[in-house]
Design an enzyme around this catalytic site. Structure first.
Site, PDB file in Angstrom:
ATOM      1  N   ASP A 407      62.384  78.853  46.179  1.00  0.00           N
ATOM      2  CA  ASP A 407      61.293  79.319  47.038  1.00  0.00           C
ATOM      3  C   ASP A 407      61.804  79.320  48.482  1.00  0.00           C
ATOM      4  OD1 ASP A 407      58.698  80.008  47.860  1.00  0.00           O
ATOM      5  OD2 ASP A 407      58.019  77.919  47.925  1.00  0.00           O
ATOM      6  N   GLU A 410      63.792  83.370  52.019  1.00  0.00           N
ATOM      7  CA  GLU A 410      63.887  84.637  52.801  1.00  0.00           C
ATOM      8  C   GLU A 410      64.960  84.540  53.880  1.00  0.00           C
ATOM      9  OE1 GLU A 410      61.028  83.065  52.047  1.00  0.00           O
ATOM     10  OE2 GLU A 410      60.617  84.390  50.358  1.00  0.00           O
ATOM     11  N   ASP A 484      52.904  84.770  47.164  1.00  0.00           N
ATOM     12  CA  ASP A 484      51.571  84.187  47.361  1.00  0.00           C
ATOM     13  C   ASP A 484      50.442  85.211  47.352  1.00  0.00           C
ATOM     14  OD1 ASP A 484      52.961  81.880  47.556  1.00  0.00           O
ATOM     15  OD2 ASP A 484      52.824  81.720  49.726  1.00  0.00           O
TER      16      ASP A 484
HETATM   17  O1  MIG Z   1      54.178  78.172  51.696  1.00  0.00           O
HETATM   18  O2  MIG Z   1      56.046  75.104  47.521  1.00  0.00           O
HETATM   19  O3  MIG Z   1      55.239  81.022  47.236  1.00  0.00           O
HETATM   20  O4  MIG Z   1      54.539  79.459  45.048  1.00  0.00           O
HETATM   21  O5  MIG Z   1      53.662  76.844  45.547  1.00  0.00           O
HETATM   22  C1  MIG Z   1      54.163  77.236  50.665  1.00  0.00           C
HETATM   23  C2  MIG Z   1      54.740  75.421  47.835  1.00  0.00           C
HETATM   24  C3  MIG Z   1      55.515  77.152  49.992  1.00  0.00           C
HETATM   25  C4  MIG Z   1      55.260  79.077  48.623  1.00  0.00           C
HETATM   26  C5  MIG Z   1      55.404  79.625  47.244  1.00  0.00           C
HETATM   27  C6  MIG Z   1      54.402  78.958  46.341  1.00  0.00           C
HETATM   28  C7  MIG Z   1      54.630  77.456  46.360  1.00  0.00           C
HETATM   29  C8  MIG Z   1      54.521  76.926  47.786  1.00  0.00           C
HETATM   30  N1  MIG Z   1      55.480  77.625  48.640  1.00  0.00           N
END
Ligand code: MIG
Length: 776
Positions: A407, A410, A484
């Site tokens: 996650d 980017e 999200d």
């Molecule tokens: O902005 O790790 O897209 O799936 O649960 C929060 C917490 C950061 C974003 C991910 C989401 C995940 C969340 N992460």
């Protein structure tokens, strides 16, 4: 992006054609051939044309020096030896392969690509290829009246992108995901054009921020980048499937995923303790709701330090993982790129001492705020850093973990720009550059590090990777979820074209957060979404902190029963789905596809957003609106049978159908077949029986390939698989099934295939004899 006020439509506000400020590449002064490359010296720079195959060419413009042809992060193949004939006159040069004709005008340089029949595939607008002093590069191409545009990776909005402006810049967008949201987490600067039934592709391999303008005119479209070379590939098609094969030939295909990753995933931000995870698993077991994976979101870590567990919340992760595995459930933990700045944390220590982090040119480490607080970011553009990061995953694999969830890659940073400073340096294996150029590939390269490290550590077992960010080629390393979203019906609707366009962009293993991530879901939305999710390639229910829990039983028995039925159905369809994933892994064709891929001559399919296909013979027409129990379905050419009711429907027609909450309309093309097996239990997921459902027709021919293997190792690479090509001939009174070929040494638990005829009774023949069983 959202800043448009009414001022934008102020009366008298003139629209300036920005193209005027570009400088044309100019006329060809001389050209030469160097190995396989045709190099054109033009007044304002150089252009190279390189043939990759008879059907794939690459065009590279560089206004400063010779085009650089060896720095792609996406393209994994070298040009083949292609026979090219040349025919030159004073004004033009014609280059011909067995499939393509390239017509190059010299004054100024203009390229037209045609097929050998003389039909134009890609031609330049009067402005051709150009640049600006600030480093921007651009190509203007003619747009035809009947052009439709698809692909572009992960985008909001509808299937056909004609009339849109799109941007590629990997962005963490918690909200909103709207039709006007131009950039999301993935950047895939690639698209397919469909024109009067024929398709071709353009892959703009430029990792800077890129723009695609399919809006400003009906006569031309453009693609541009804020820096780097104008570097693009033309893929000749002409069938949409062929385009995808060509694109994935260049950028690679998805390795066959472990079968368990194709099952149902349950996630939440976060299941916070070992006790909660055990309780969750117990619920699935007791209710006999299929489950393959539980995801651990950021709370499992000690202070959000990657490669750690919080000892209070998760006192014994090894035991937890082993116990869950006994129940047939695997654990996939989240791993973010940010490494906490903490002098007593070994990963940070190593990162600093061994020089793995991104730095400014002066030598200071770049720090940004993410979950752990101030953090440093590995420079994944360096081979040695990828290796280090990959090896660190031994922490997880040694506990029995086989999948990782990436996650924030980017990379997302909590600041105004949402990411790293653009002037941060990437060492890039000796070709030093800045984040401005590497931003869009950061996630791809983190995925590469993770996938390759996991593969090495798992010693023969297939790793699973789920990633949020990526670039063209991301399919080589992982599945992609669409970030999200929210618990809105609109987001359920949008997820269909989004996943279909990702599929058309070479990424077959994708899906949205089922039920919606943020916002509170409700019983009906979750139920309808689970019906769709059962057939999206990646199937995970995930929800955010502070919002309603949305496990399948949270809304009472009535809804639980329906959701359970569809999650079980996912498993009943697994033999079919796995065969399609196999096809994706060798050919690049998506599992979930828009109808236009199978019916490119049927204009009714060109922007059909609320239906999708699974493979080449099944059409899903889910309900995507609240309180709705009727909908319109378009069925293309052929005769169709509804899967549950057995009712017949005529093709090339629109039908109004009634759909209760427990129903998902599934239309199977008559004459075709589906491979299925029974759901047993979470503890016993091995396929023990296999059925071929044949949907009776009076006249069709159908052929397909069934594939299976052990589902979790790489033994298939050395022959441990079973692959059977079938042909089915339907006629008035009989169905004739033939085994065209059978390969592989894998010995599955099932020893035969039972044939089940759907629809009117007919005599079934297998390889010429009257039978309802195919022995293996
Ligand atoms: O902005 O790790 O897209 O799936 O649960 C929060 C917490 C950061 C974003 C991910 C989401 C995940 C969340 N992460």
């Amino acid at each position: 992006m959202l800043g448009d006020t009414s001022f934008a439509i102020h009366p008298g506000k003139e629209k300036k054609d920005t193209a005027d400020v570009y400088r044309d590449i100019g006329s060809v002064q001389e050209w030469l051939k160097r190995d396989q490359e045709y190099l054109f010296n033009c007044v304002n720079g150089k252009v190279s044309i390189l043939f990759y195959t008879d059907e794939i060419i690459r065009v590279t413009m560089n206004t400063k020096h010779d085009p650089v042809l060896n720095n792609s992060k996406s393209v994994i193949i070298e040009p083949n030896l292609v026979n090219v004939s040349e025919d030159e006159t004073e004004e033009t040069l014609i280059l011909k392969t067995s499939e393509l004709v390239l017509q190059i005008e010299k004054t100024p340089f203009r390229l037209t690509v045609k097929d050998v029949k003389g039909t134009t595939i890609v031609s330049e607008d009067k402005r051709g290829i150009a640049f600006r002093e600030n480093g921007e590069v651009i190509a203007f191409k003619q747009m035809h009246e009947h052009d439709h545009f698809y692909g572009f990776g992960e985008k909001s909005g509808h299937l056909d992108k004609r009339g849109e402006k799109l941007e590629m810049w990997n962005t963490d967008v918690y909200a909103p995901h709207n039709p006007e949201t131009k950039a999301l987490y993935e950047s895939i600067p690639y698209f397919m054009t469909l024109r009067d039934g024929n398709a071709h592709g353009i892959f703009f391999d430029n990792t800077f921020k890129t723009h695609f303008d399919l809006q400003s005119s009906d006569a031309y479209y453009s693609f541009s980048a804020e820096g780097g070379q104008l570097d693009y590939y033309v893929l000749a098609g002409p069938h949409p499937k062929r385009v995808l094969e060509q694109y994935t030939y260049l950028t690679g295909r998805m390795p066959l995923p472990p079968k368990w990753s194709l099952g149902y995933h349950q996630s939440r931000y976060s299941y916070e303790t070992e006790a909660e995870v055990r309780e969750l698993a117990k619920n699935f077991i007791e209710r006999n709701i299929p489950l393959d994976v539980i995801h651990l979101d950021i709370h499992y870590m000690n202070g959000y330090r990657v490669f750690t567990f919080d000892k209070e919340r998760f006192p014994n992760p090894e035991l937890l993982i082993a116990d869950l595995k006994e129940m047939g459930i695997r654990v996939v933990p989240i791993v973010d790129p940010g490494v906490k700045k903490d002098a007593e944390y070994p990963i940070y220590q190593e990162g600093v001492l061994e020089d793995h982090f991104c730095k400014y040119i002066e030598g200071d480490i770049y720090y940004g705020e993410v979950w752990p607080g101030v953090s440093a970011f590995p420079d994944f553009t360096e081979e040695k850093v990828r290796k280090w990061w990959g090896e660190k995953h031994e922490f997880y694999t040694s506990m029995g973990i086989e999948g990782i969830w990436n996650d924030m890659n980017e990379p997302a940073v909590f600041n105004e720009t949402k990411t790293m400073d653009l002037e941060v340096i990437h060492r890039n294996d000796g070709r030093l550059t800045t984040h401005r150029e590497m931003h869009n590939v950061y996630g791809l390269l983190m995925g590469k590090a993770t996938y390759e490290g996991m593969k090495e550590n798992l010693q023969g077992k297939r790793p699973f990777l789920l990633t949020r960010a990526g670039y063209a080629g991301v399919q080589r390393y992982g599945a992609v979820w669409t970030g999200d979203n929210r618990s809105f019906w609109e987001h359920l609707q949008m997820s269909l074209p989004m996943v279909m366009n990702l599929g058309l962009s070479g990424v077959p293993f994708t899906g949205p957060d089922v039920g919606g991530f943020a916002h509170d879901t409700n019983a009906e939305l979750l139920t309808r979404w689970t019906q769709v999710g059962a057939f999206t390639p990646f199937f995970r229910n995930h929800s955010a902190i502070g919002f309603r829990y949305q496990e399948p039983w949270q809304f009472g028995e009535k809804f639980e029963t329906i959701m359970k039925k569809y999650i079980q159905m996912r498993y009943e369809w697994m033999p079919q789905l796995y065969s399609l994933f196999y096809q994706a892994s060798i050919q690049g064709l998506p599992v979930m596809r828009p109808l236009l891929m199978e019916y490119p001559d049927d204009a009714k399919t060109y922007n059909l957003n609320d239906q999708f296909m699974i493979g080449d013979n099944v059409i899903m027409a889910p309900i995507l609106n609240p309180s709705v129990t009727d909908r319109v379905v378009y069925l293309p050419k052929g005769e169709w049978m509804e899967y549950t009711s057995g009712e017949s429907y005529e093709g090339e027609k629109v039908h109004l159908i009634h759909v209760e909450l427990e129903d998902l309309p599934i239309f199977v093309r008559k004459g075709s077949a589906l491979m299925q097996s029974k759901w047993i239990s979470n503890q016993d997921k091995e396929t023990k029986d296999l059925t071929m459902k044949v949907f009776a027709s009076d006249e069709e021919n159908y052929s397909f390939t069934f594939y299976d293997d052990d589902g979790e190792t790489f033994a298939y690479e050395t022959g441990e698989y079973i692959k059977i090509a079938f042909d089915i001939q339907s006629s008035k009174d009989k169905i004739e099934i033939s085994v065209l070929s059978k390969e592989g040494n894998y010995q599955p638990a099932y020893k035969e295939i039972k044939i089940e005829l759907m629809g009117p009774n007919k005599t079934v023949f297998v390889n010429g004899s009257n039978s309802s069983i195919i022995g293996l």
